[in-house]
Write an enzyme that holds these catalytic residues in place. Structure first.
Site, PDB file in Angstrom:
ATOM      1  N   HIS A 279      -7.463  -5.974   0.142  1.00 18.37           N
ATOM      2  CA  HIS A 279      -6.268  -5.119   0.184  1.00 18.37           C
ATOM      3  C   HIS A 279      -5.060  -5.776   0.868  1.00 18.37           C
ATOM      4  CE1 HIS A 279      -4.464  -1.211  -0.472  1.00 18.37           C
ATOM      5  NE2 HIS A 279      -4.150  -1.074   0.803  1.00 18.37           N
TER       6      HIS A 279
ATOM      7  N   ASP B 271      -9.991  -5.894  -4.006  1.00 20.10           N
ATOM      8  CA  ASP B 271      -9.514  -4.656  -3.374  1.00 20.10           C
ATOM      9  C   ASP B 271     -10.333  -3.453  -3.855  1.00 20.10           C
ATOM     10  OD1 ASP B 271      -8.012  -2.650  -2.202  1.00 20.10           O
ATOM     11  OD2 ASP B 271      -6.090  -3.376  -2.951  1.00 20.10           O
TER      12      ASP B 271
ATOM     13  N   SER C 121       0.837  -1.201   0.000  1.00 22.04           N
ATOM     14  CA  SER C 121       0.000   0.000   0.000  1.00 22.04           C
ATOM     15  C   SER C 121       0.877   1.260   0.000  1.00 22.04           C
ATOM     16  CB  SER C 121      -0.975  -0.057   1.187  1.00 22.04           C
ATOM     17  OG  SER C 121      -2.052   0.837   1.000  1.00 22.04           O
TER      18      SER C 121
END
Length: 255
Positions: free
Chosen positions: A235, A207, A82
């Site tokens: 995610h 996601d 991320s």
């Protein structure tokens, strides 16, 4: 040293960078297996977990990197999730002599949705910015819920992640806000073709923060890179599908 790095295992060094609002404990589900194959460096980003923000500069990709790099081994494979993937991408661009390979997980060179780009809706990140002022623990919990959304075991996953990350100190509130601004504004799309190291990108099919439809657009910007999609994950594929995650990462490093 103001940067906290937990080192375990032996073998080829691999540095792992967590995402926004988290800390290095997020990797615990895969640490035991990874440390059988690698010397694992689990970094708390500056201002998160046990790392203090020690730069006099504003929070930026560059100031994160400036503080992290002295704590890392001379050469290493790099894994970033991320926001950590965005930081890892910048490291690969600016320190390619030290990076053996780059693997990003549920990450994007540009996180925010626009007319021609799939990403997070701008108003969601704006809401997070406003909520951080009133209750930042609750904001992180809400972010966790959005991250897990779509995965089969979403509720269980949120509970597991809370148990992992809340055992360390809460993030520095200023760093939390300013690093959210990085997610809102950073754009490395035009620089992706300049990545010189082997580049692998892991995604969760479910996601909502880095939608599946963004994958082909990112592939077009980095045609030399390889994309792997985890079909049952949102995610956090390393939590939803840890065994496959480890298997795919081993392929990256062995190649």
């Amino acid at each position: 040293m103001s940067i906290s790095v937990t080192c375990c295992g032996t073998g080829t060094p691999i540095v792992v960078l967590h995402g926004w609002g988290m800390n290095s404990n997020i990797w615990q589900p895969v640490v035991p297996a990874l440390s059988e194959h690698f010397q694992l460096y689990c970094v708390d980003l500056p201002g998160f977990g046990d790392s203090v923000w020690s730069s006099e500069n504003d929070v930026s990709l560059e100031s994160f990197i400036e503080q992290i790099m002295p704590a890392l081994p001379p050469r290493f494979h790099l894994l970033g999730w991320s926001l950590g993937g965005l930081i890892a991408t910048q490291i690969a661009l600016t320190h390619s002599d030290r990076v053996m390979s780059l693997t990003t997980v549920a990450s994007s060179p540009h996180f925010v949705e626009s007319n021609d780009w799939a990403g997070i809706k701008p108003d969601i990140l704006e809401q997070f910015q406003q909520q951080l002022d009133s209750n930042f623990k609750k904001t992180i919990e809400r972010f966790l819920a959005i991250q897990a959304m779509g995965s089969e075991d979403a509720r269980e996953q949120v509970k597991q992640v809370k148990q992992l990350i809340f055992t360390k100190p809460m993030p520095d509130q200023g760093v939390l806000k300013q690093s959210l601004t990085i997610l809102q504004t950073a754009d490395l799309r035009q620089q992706l073709p300049n990545i010189e190291v082997p580049f692998n990108r892991f995604y969760g099919r479910l996601d909502s923060l880095v939608p599946e439809r963004a994958i082909d657009d990112i592939s077009a910007l980095a045609p030399e890179s390889k994309a792997v999609v985890f079909t049952k994950s949102a995610h956090a594929p390393f939590i939803s599908e840890p065994e496959r995650f480890i298997s795919e990462l081993l392929k990256v490093v062995e190649n």
